[in-house]
Design an enzyme around this catalytic site. Structure first.
Site, PDB file in Angstrom:
ATOM      1  N   HIS A 121     -18.099  19.457  14.048  1.00  0.00           N
ATOM      2  CA  HIS A 121     -17.825  18.552  13.049  1.00  0.00           C
ATOM      3  C   HIS A 121     -17.341  19.236  11.868  1.00  0.00           C
ATOM      4  O   HIS A 121     -17.121  18.498  10.792  1.00  0.00           O
ATOM      5  CB  HIS A 121     -18.912  17.540  12.900  1.00  0.00           C
ATOM      6  N   CYS A 129      -6.567  22.028   2.741  1.00  0.00           N
ATOM      7  CA  CYS A 129      -5.273  21.415   1.954  1.00  0.00           C
ATOM      8  C   CYS A 129      -4.862  20.374   2.665  1.00  0.00           C
ATOM      9  O   CYS A 129      -4.145  20.465   3.823  1.00  0.00           O
ATOM     10  CB  CYS A 129      -4.398  22.528   1.482  1.00  0.00           C
ATOM     11  N   CYS A 132      -0.569  21.876   2.673  1.00  0.00           N
ATOM     12  CA  CYS A 132      -0.312  22.806   3.540  1.00  0.00           C
ATOM     13  C   CYS A 132      -1.300  23.245   4.651  1.00  0.00           C
ATOM     14  O   CYS A 132      -0.660  23.909   5.644  1.00  0.00           O
ATOM     15  CB  CYS A 132      -0.001  24.129   2.527  1.00  0.00           C
TER      16      CYS A 132
HETATM   17  P1  OAD Z   1     -28.810  11.131  13.924  1.00  0.00           P
HETATM   18  O1  OAD Z   1     -29.267  11.080  12.441  1.00  0.00           O
HETATM   19  O2  OAD Z   1     -27.958  10.461  14.363  1.00  0.00           O
HETATM   20  O3  OAD Z   1     -30.152  11.654  14.673  1.00  0.00           O
HETATM   21  C1  OAD Z   1     -30.983  12.460  14.326  1.00  0.00           C
HETATM   22  C2  OAD Z   1     -31.770  12.801  15.220  1.00  0.00           C
HETATM   23  O4  OAD Z   1     -32.850  13.815  15.177  1.00  0.00           O
HETATM   24  C3  OAD Z   1     -32.571  11.456  15.894  1.00  0.00           C
HETATM   25  O5  OAD Z   1     -32.628  11.130  17.252  1.00  0.00           O
HETATM   26  C4  OAD Z   1     -34.114  11.675  15.258  1.00  0.00           C
HETATM   27  O6  OAD Z   1     -35.119  11.199  16.034  1.00  0.00           O
HETATM   28  C5  OAD Z   1     -34.088  13.478  15.400  1.00  0.00           C
HETATM   29  N1  OAD Z   1     -34.961  14.159  14.514  1.00  0.00           N
HETATM   30  C6  OAD Z   1     -35.316  13.647  13.165  1.00  0.00           C
HETATM   31  N2  OAD Z   1     -36.024  14.815  12.699  1.00  0.00           N
HETATM   32  C7  OAD Z   1     -36.557  15.713  13.558  1.00  0.00           C
HETATM   33  C8  OAD Z   1     -36.979  16.816  13.845  1.00  0.00           C
HETATM   34  N3  OAD Z   1     -37.947  17.174  12.780  1.00  0.00           N
HETATM   35  N4  OAD Z   1     -37.105  17.370  14.885  1.00  0.00           N
HETATM   36  C9  OAD Z   1     -36.428  16.846  16.108  1.00  0.00           C
HETATM   37  N5  OAD Z   1     -35.755  15.953  15.976  1.00  0.00           N
HETATM   38  C10 OAD Z   1     -35.724  15.326  14.848  1.00  0.00           C
HETATM   39  O7  OAD Z   1     -27.866  12.611  13.728  1.00  0.00           O
HETATM   40  P2  OAD Z   1     -26.794  13.192  14.500  1.00  0.00           P
HETATM   41  O8  OAD Z   1     -27.155  12.928  16.093  1.00  0.00           O
HETATM   42  O9  OAD Z   1     -26.628  14.694  14.275  1.00  0.00           O
HETATM   43  O10 OAD Z   1     -21.137  13.120  11.817  1.00  0.00           O
HETATM   44  O11 OAD Z   1     -25.479  12.404  14.250  1.00  0.00           O
HETATM   45  C11 OAD Z   1     -24.380  12.829  14.782  1.00  0.00           C
HETATM   46  C12 OAD Z   1     -23.130  12.482  13.782  1.00  0.00           C
HETATM   47  O12 OAD Z   1     -23.267  11.460  13.173  1.00  0.00           O
HETATM   48  C13 OAD Z   1     -23.304  13.456  12.645  1.00  0.00           C
HETATM   49  O13 OAD Z   1     -22.686  14.857  12.937  1.00  0.00           O
HETATM   50  C14 OAD Z   1     -22.466  13.049  11.425  1.00  0.00           C
HETATM   51  C15 OAD Z   1     -22.989  11.489  11.721  1.00  0.00           C
HETATM   52  O14 OAD Z   1     -21.990  10.568  11.332  1.00  0.00           O
HETATM   53  C16 OAD Z   1     -20.222  13.605  10.966  1.00  0.00           C
HETATM   54  O15 OAD Z   1     -20.641  13.901   9.712  1.00  0.00           O
HETATM   55  C17 OAD Z   1     -18.816  13.710  11.391  1.00  0.00           C
END
Ligand code: OAD
Length: 243
Positions: A121, A129, A132
């Protein structure tokens, strides 16, 4: 804990595996104090992704988008990798074939010492930019708004994959190679709802990999995986990969 394997069995399998792939999400950095996206305190509870993390939002109001990224830069700049990030560096050094696929843009895996990784991501410390296309490291906190390209003067944007945008082809290809060739896939701290990363567990599962999840709570992956350990990444990952 829904699992057919004990923690020590998975620890031994990881210690002996020749080929390991890891997929991480915001949960691994939550233990460093960086907010996740979903859940009770998640960023998307207070902010609307389509107003801040989409090409349309940037076209409409680049200053607003940059202000949000400046806020996140300031927050992330003060954070350090935790014991889970460090354990993955140990795993990288131990396994003959290793690849880390992260959805996180915070750069904490690199800061911990991970080198074999795809930041699918993007990275909050890189800018691109809009004219360019040049991509550069940029650690300014805050970045002056509007930031401009040192080569052509064009408007810079965060080098991040926004909603509605595609992942870089080389990242997809490298990730799929790692998923199709691993003995074990370890999935840490992702809700498993954002594609294509949400489909990566089934790619590994279909070719016969052992799939293991570490998460605070059950997720959309839990019914598919061979072992699911519930707790904090910073506590569980070092138990699976002792230093
Ligand atoms: P989420 O916020 O959707 O999920 C976070 C996960 O981490 C959840 O399943 C929680 O239960 C778990 N969690 C929280 N604290 C934790 C801990 N201390 N130990 C273990 N697990 C824990 O985040 P992502 O799945 O990363 O995209 O989200 C995917 C994408 O959605 C991100 O990369 C972002 C967002 O929109 C972009 O920015 C392009």
């Amino acid at each position: 804990m829904t699992t057919r394997y004990s923690l020590s069995e998975i620890r031994d399998r990881l210690a002996n595996a020749r080929s390991v792939t890891v997929l991480t999400g915001a949960g691994i950095s939550a233990d460093s104090g960086i907010p996740t996206f979903r859940g009770a305190d998640g960023l998307w509870k207070n902010y609307r992704p389509e107003e801040l993390a989409s090409p349309d939002a940037f076209a409409r109001n680049p200053a607003l988008v940059w202000e949000w990224y400046n806020w996140r830069r300031e927050l992330i700049a003060a954070k350090q990798p935790n014991a889970a990030h460090t354990a993955l560096v140990t795993l990288e050094h131990r396994a003959e074939n290793f690849w880390l696929i992260t959805q996180n843009v915070d750069g904490l895996h690199r800061a911990a010492g991970s080198r074999k990784l795809s930041e699918i991501h993007g990275n909050i410390w890189k800018v691109r930019c809009t004219q360019c296309g040049i991509v550069e490291d940029n650690h300014a906190v805050p970045i002056p708004i509007p930031p401009t390209c040192s080569s052509c003067g064009g408007l810079l944007r965060p080098h991040i994959v926004w909603f509605g945008e595609s992942l870089a082809r080389e990242d997809i290809e490298r990730s799929l190679h790692a998923l199709r060739s691993c003995e074990i896939l370890l999935i840490i701290g992702t809700s498993g709802v954002v594609y294509p990363a949400a489909s990566f567990a089934s790619v590994a599962k279909e070719q016969g990999a052992l799939v293991v999840e570490v998460n605070l709570d059950p997720t959309s992956h839990t019914s598919l995986v061979d072992a699911s350990f519930h707790g904090r990444a910073k506590d569980l990952v070092p138990l699976l990969v002792p230093g």
